[in-house]
Scaffold this motif. Structure first.
Motif, mmCIF file in Angstrom:
data_model
loop_
_atom_site.group_PDB
_atom_site.id
_atom_site.type_symbol
_atom_site.label_atom_id
_atom_site.label_comp_id
_atom_site.label_asym_id
_atom_site.label_seq_id
_atom_site.Cartn_x
_atom_site.Cartn_y
_atom_site.Cartn_z
ATOM 1 N N MET A 572 0.826 -1.196 0.000
ATOM 2 C CA MET A 572 0.000 0.000 0.000
ATOM 3 C C MET A 572 0.867 1.256 0.000
ATOM 4 O O MET A 572 1.941 1.285 0.608
ATOM 5 N N GLU A 573 0.379 2.278 -0.680
ATOM 6 C CA GLU A 573 1.010 3.598 -0.584
ATOM 7 C C GLU A 573 0.239 4.412 0.442
ATOM 8 O O GLU A 573 -0.978 4.566 0.337
ATOM 9 N N LEU A 574 0.939 4.939 1.445
ATOM 10 C CA LEU A 574 0.322 5.720 2.502
ATOM 11 C C LEU A 574 0.725 7.176 2.386
ATOM 12 O O LEU A 574 1.911 7.492 2.220
ATOM 13 N N SER A 575 -0.262 8.062 2.445
ATOM 14 C CA SER A 575 -0.017 9.501 2.538
ATOM 15 C C SER A 575 -0.423 9.915 3.942
ATOM 16 O O SER A 575 -1.609 9.947 4.269
ATOM 17 N N ILE A 576 0.563 10.208 4.780
ATOM 18 C CA ILE A 576 0.333 10.436 6.209
ATOM 19 C C ILE A 576 0.552 11.911 6.529
ATOM 20 O O ILE A 576 1.623 12.454 6.263
ATOM 21 N N ILE A 577 -0.475 12.560 7.093
ATOM 22 C CA ILE A 577 -0.404 13.976 7.440
ATOM 23 C C ILE A 577 -0.286 14.096 8.960
ATOM 24 O O ILE A 577 -1.183 13.667 9.689
ATOM 25 N N VAL A 578 0.817 14.681 9.424
ATOM 26 C CA VAL A 578 1.044 14.795 10.869
ATOM 27 C C VAL A 578 1.749 16.108 11.202
ATOM 28 O O VAL A 578 2.445 16.675 10.365
ATOM 29 N N PRO A 579 1.575 16.608 12.441
ATOM 30 C CA PRO A 579 2.398 17.734 12.886
ATOM 31 C C PRO A 579 3.874 17.325 12.890
ATOM 32 O O PRO A 579 4.210 16.148 13.081
ATOM 33 N N GLU A 580 4.733 18.293 12.699
ATOM 34 C CA GLU A 580 6.158 18.012 12.505
ATOM 35 C C GLU A 580 6.794 17.271 13.677
ATOM 36 O O GLU A 580 7.698 16.451 13.491
ATOM 37 N N GLU A 581 6.301 17.523 14.908
ATOM 38 C CA GLU A 581 6.941 16.908 16.074
ATOM 39 C C GLU A 581 6.783 15.393 16.129
ATOM 40 O O GLU A 581 7.453 14.719 16.910
ATOM 41 N N TYR A 582 5.907 14.837 15.304
ATOM 42 C CA TYR A 582 5.690 13.391 15.341
ATOM 43 C C TYR A 582 6.408 12.640 14.219
ATOM 44 O O TYR A 582 6.261 11.420 14.098
ATOM 45 N N LEU A 640 -3.821 0.808 -2.995
ATOM 46 C CA LEU A 640 -2.998 -0.306 -3.451
ATOM 47 C C LEU A 640 -2.010 0.186 -4.494
ATOM 48 O O LEU A 640 -2.377 0.841 -5.465
ATOM 49 N N LEU A 641 -0.749 -0.138 -4.281
ATOM 50 C CA LEU A 641 0.305 0.343 -5.171
ATOM 51 C C LEU A 641 0.826 -0.766 -6.085
ATOM 52 O O LEU A 641 0.927 -0.601 -7.300
ATOM 53 N N LYS A 642 1.164 -1.918 -5.495
ATOM 54 C CA LYS A 642 1.782 -2.988 -6.264
ATOM 55 C C LYS A 642 1.820 -4.258 -5.425
ATOM 56 O O LYS A 642 1.377 -4.274 -4.275
ATOM 57 N N TYR A 643 2.350 -5.322 -6.008
ATOM 58 C CA TYR A 643 2.605 -6.571 -5.287
ATOM 59 C C TYR A 643 4.105 -6.828 -5.245
ATOM 60 O O TYR A 643 4.807 -6.579 -6.231
ATOM 61 N N GLU A 644 4.585 -7.309 -4.099
ATOM 62 C CA GLU A 644 6.000 -7.649 -3.959
ATOM 63 C C GLU A 644 6.139 -9.010 -3.294
ATOM 64 O O GLU A 644 5.235 -9.470 -2.581
ATOM 65 N N GLU A 645 7.296 -9.637 -3.509
ATOM 66 C CA GLU A 645 7.542 -10.954 -2.937
ATOM 67 C C GLU A 645 7.589 -10.896 -1.407
ATOM 68 O O GLU A 645 8.203 -9.998 -0.821
ATOM 69 N N VAL A 646 6.951 -11.859 -0.777
ATOM 70 C CA VAL A 646 6.953 -11.950 0.679
ATOM 71 C C VAL A 646 8.286 -12.549 1.132
ATOM 72 O O VAL A 646 8.759 -13.527 0.536
ATOM 73 N N PRO A 647 8.908 -12.002 2.180
ATOM 74 C CA PRO A 647 10.145 -12.597 2.696
ATOM 75 C C PRO A 647 9.960 -14.085 3.001
ATOM 76 O O PRO A 647 8.889 -14.516 3.453
ATOM 77 N N TYR A 648 11.020 -14.865 2.786
ATOM 78 C CA TYR A 648 10.928 -16.328 2.817
ATOM 79 C C TYR A 648 10.301 -16.866 4.102
ATOM 80 O O TYR A 648 9.368 -17.669 4.055
#
Length: 662
Positions: A572-582, A640-648
């Motif tokens: 997933m692509e996340l666009s997260i809006i937060v105050p700078e202190e966090y 949803l952005l893409k699919y990637e391989e799951v770590p073994y």
């Protein structure tokens, strides 16, 4: 209810943090206007409001439409719909605590939407109240725009009231009786700094007043009131008053403030007083078991009488208007007509929904849709009674008409009913409504991740299906090469010499496509694979389309296993809006979630926008994590952005669990 012309109407949103006293405020306003004989003790009713309620009050020859809007972040959709109808706002602040997230959010939203507002510091009668601290915190955060109109004196049982600094200054304070009580002689020294803050805010409204202020010239009463109103309407002044909703202190002043300083409908740029055609927008919908669809509308231009026909611009259909109503003490009261700027209620529309534009002329353009927040978290639900599958679909569809801040779908891949909601409290409320309104009891279940399977290598395999029975047998034989591909599925054939007749090649392709729904690792759908049919054999009598479909399926399974199959997970692509202190906390948490930060940029000058990627399995409850890390000051959107391989190691665990389930 008599007809009120637009200049005698005020539409006001009541905002603030959950528990600050918003609902108690509406009850106190109704008490002040003589609509009820008591004000509830807020401590006796700690229920969190989940829906905006309309309270129409006739008082002082005006019609007040108050919109009590939930303060909890999970009901942000109610905030969006309520603000779409409001011309001004009262922000309720709890005087016994520090400034809350709800106060900050309310001020930010009204500021971004250019909605004039004032602040009511509540519970000022409490021993815990600290009005001076609240003023200081407001001034520190919002600067000279904060203008205290009143100061309190006395605490708890000895609490006497508040002093109207504006009136006091206009009358050249001399210790005479003020609005609520006689003013003690020793208050003058306490009032002076507050009065200076107020006059400084007035001076900021225009250059002429600023020059008088710096020259030490006294403002006239007219200049004070004119400057204050202009400053409030353009957002440069945020008045602060105080009182107690439970003790009915400051409520007369609240009515006066709304009348004198908050906008009339014509002050709202969305309202068109000069326009004759009737236009309104539906900002809220309620599905009632008796009345059907109840539609709340903000009238933007023109007039409309009952028993009329109206046109839904969005749906391109006609709707019949029966009665036109106001909401008084939770009851629908008929009104003679709807006028521009008013908030009215229609019932029993057939197809009209929230955000729709209704007009008397079908050629009117539609009003821009209300912008509702995207889902913050995903939850799977299932009915306790399997026979309720159809009822749950009907119920969710109806609830989605009421609440545009949630979505639902049936995920055919995971066989789950998935709800996109704003948070835990939101889902609890929806589950309660499903039960109470539609008689469907549901439970939540763990959300399944829609994994995929693919191959990382190549293979060259034969799929041969041969079966003898009485009469005709079955025979199909294919040789296929498998390899990775950029597209979901690609099929080619390079058969020469008729080893596989042309008539059976479509059956081979169909057999492969059907095989894509179940991979060889854990049964998840297969993607990004190319198949090349290059050889095979057939039997004149026993071969058939079915035989070659089965042969293709056998080749698929063998080819997948030999071509280094791997498990893929959605990213997933996340666009997260937060105050700078966090920012530091957010970035550290993303790393813990197997994610990565891709970039960061300033957002509206006051916050930061972080762009990140993370596996879907780590984001189902991210709304809760973000609230905890930012004390409710952060929010996000994801896609949803893409699919990637799951770590073994993780892939092995997922595959083992899947096989155990089966």
């Amino acid at each position: 209810m008599r007809i009120y012309e637009s200049d005698s109407i005020r539409n006001v949103a009541i905002l603030g943090h959950s528990g600050a006293g918003k609902s108690n405020m509406t009850e106190a306003l109704e008490f002040t206007a003589g609509l009820t004989t008591r004000i509830s003790n807020p401590n006796d009713n700690l229920k969190i409001s989940s829906s905006t309620s309309l309270h129409t009050i006739e008082y002082q020859s005006l019609k007040f439409n108050f919109l009590d809007i939930p303060g909890y972040a999970d009901f942000f959709g109610e905030l969006e719909s309520g603000l779409a109808a409001a011309d001004g706002a009262i922000i309720i602040v709890d005087g016994t605590t520090d400034l809350s997230v709800g106060t900050e959010t309310s001020l930010e939203l009204t500021n971004s939407r250019n909605i004039p507002r004032f602040i009511f510091v509540n519970k000022i009668d409490s021993e815990k109240a600290d009005y001076e601290k609240i003023l200081s915190q407001l001034r520190e955060k919002y600067g000279k725009r904060i203008a205290p109109f009143h100061v309190p004196w006395g605490k708890a049982d000895s609490f006497k009231g508040h002093i109207n600094v504006v009136d006091m200054y206009a009358r050249e304070y001399n210790g005479k009786e003020c609005r609520n009580a006689s003013i003690p002689d020793d208050m003058d020294g306490q009032i002076q700094p507050v009065r200076d803050m107020l006059l400084e805010a007035v001076a900021e409204t225009n250059e002429e007043l600023m020059e008088k202020y710096f020259n030490g010239t006294e403002f006239t009463t007219a200049e004070i009131h004119k400057g204050l109103r202009e400053g409030v309407l353009n957002g440069n002044i945020i008045p602060v008053i105080c009182g107690s909703t439970f003790k009915n202190i400051g409520l007369h002043t609240t009515f006066d403030m709304v009348r004198d300083y908050l906008p009339a409908p014509r002050d709202n740029k969305k309202v068109k007083p000069e326009k004759k055609e009737f236009v309104c927008q539906i900002f809220k919908t309620v599905i009632d078991s008796f009345l059907g669809r109840v539609s709340y509308a903000k009238v933007l231009s023109g007039e409309l009488k009952p028993e009329s026909e109206i046109y839904n611009i969005n749906k391109r259909i006609k709707e019949r208007v029966g009665k036109i109503s106001a909401m008084v003490m939770d009851k629908l009261i008929d009104i003679p007509k709807a006028v521009y700027g008013d908030i009215v209620i229609f019932t029993k529309f057939s197809n009209t929904q929230t955000s729709d534009t209704l007009a008397s002329n079908e050629k009117e353009p539609s009003v821009p849709n209300i912008s509702f927040p995207k889902a913050q978290m995903l939850i799977a639900v299932e009915p306790l009674n399997k026979a309720d599958d159809e009822k749950i679909s009907t119920g969710l569809q109806k609830l989605m008409e009421e609440d545009a801040s949630f979505i639902w779908s049936r995920n055919m891949e995971t066989s789950q009913t998935v709800l996109g909601v704003q948070g835990d409290l939101h889902i609890v409320t929806l589950i309660e409504k499903l039960k109470n309104k539609f008689g469907v009891e549901v439970k939540t279940e763990e959300l399944k991740v829609p994994y995929r399977e693919t191959i990382t290598g190549q293979s060259d395999v034969q799929g041969k299906y041969k079966k003898q029975s009485g009469g005709h047998g079955q025979y199909g034989d294919v040789k296929i090469k498998f390899m990775p591909a950029d597209e979901s599925f690609t099929f080619e054939e390079t058969v020469v010499g008729g080893s596989v007749p042309k008539s059976y090649i479509p059956a081979v392709e169909k057999g492969l496509k059907e095989s894509l729904s179940h991979g060889v690792l854990a049964g998840y759908p297969v993607t990004n694979i190319k198949a090349v049919l290059y050889d095979g054999s057939y039997h004149d009598v026993d071969s058939s389309e079915m035989s070659f479909k089965i042969a293709a399926n056998l080749a698929f399974k063998k080819g997948m296993l030999e071509a280094k199959p791997v498990l893929l997970e959605p990213i997933m692509e996340l666009s997260i809006i937060v105050p700078e202190e966090y920012i530091g906390d957010i970035m550290g948490d993303i790393n813990k979630k197997r994610g990565k930060v891709m970039g960061m940029e300033s957002h509206k000058g006051t916050k930061q926008k972080i762009i990140a990627e993370a596996p879907m399995s780590e984001t189902f409850k991210y709304a809760n994590d973000l609230k905890a890390m930012t004390q409710g000051r952060g929010y996000f959107e994801m896609k949803l952005l893409k699919y990637e391989e799951v770590p073994y190691e993780l892939a092995k665990k997922i595959i083992d669990e899947s096989l155990t389930e089966k």
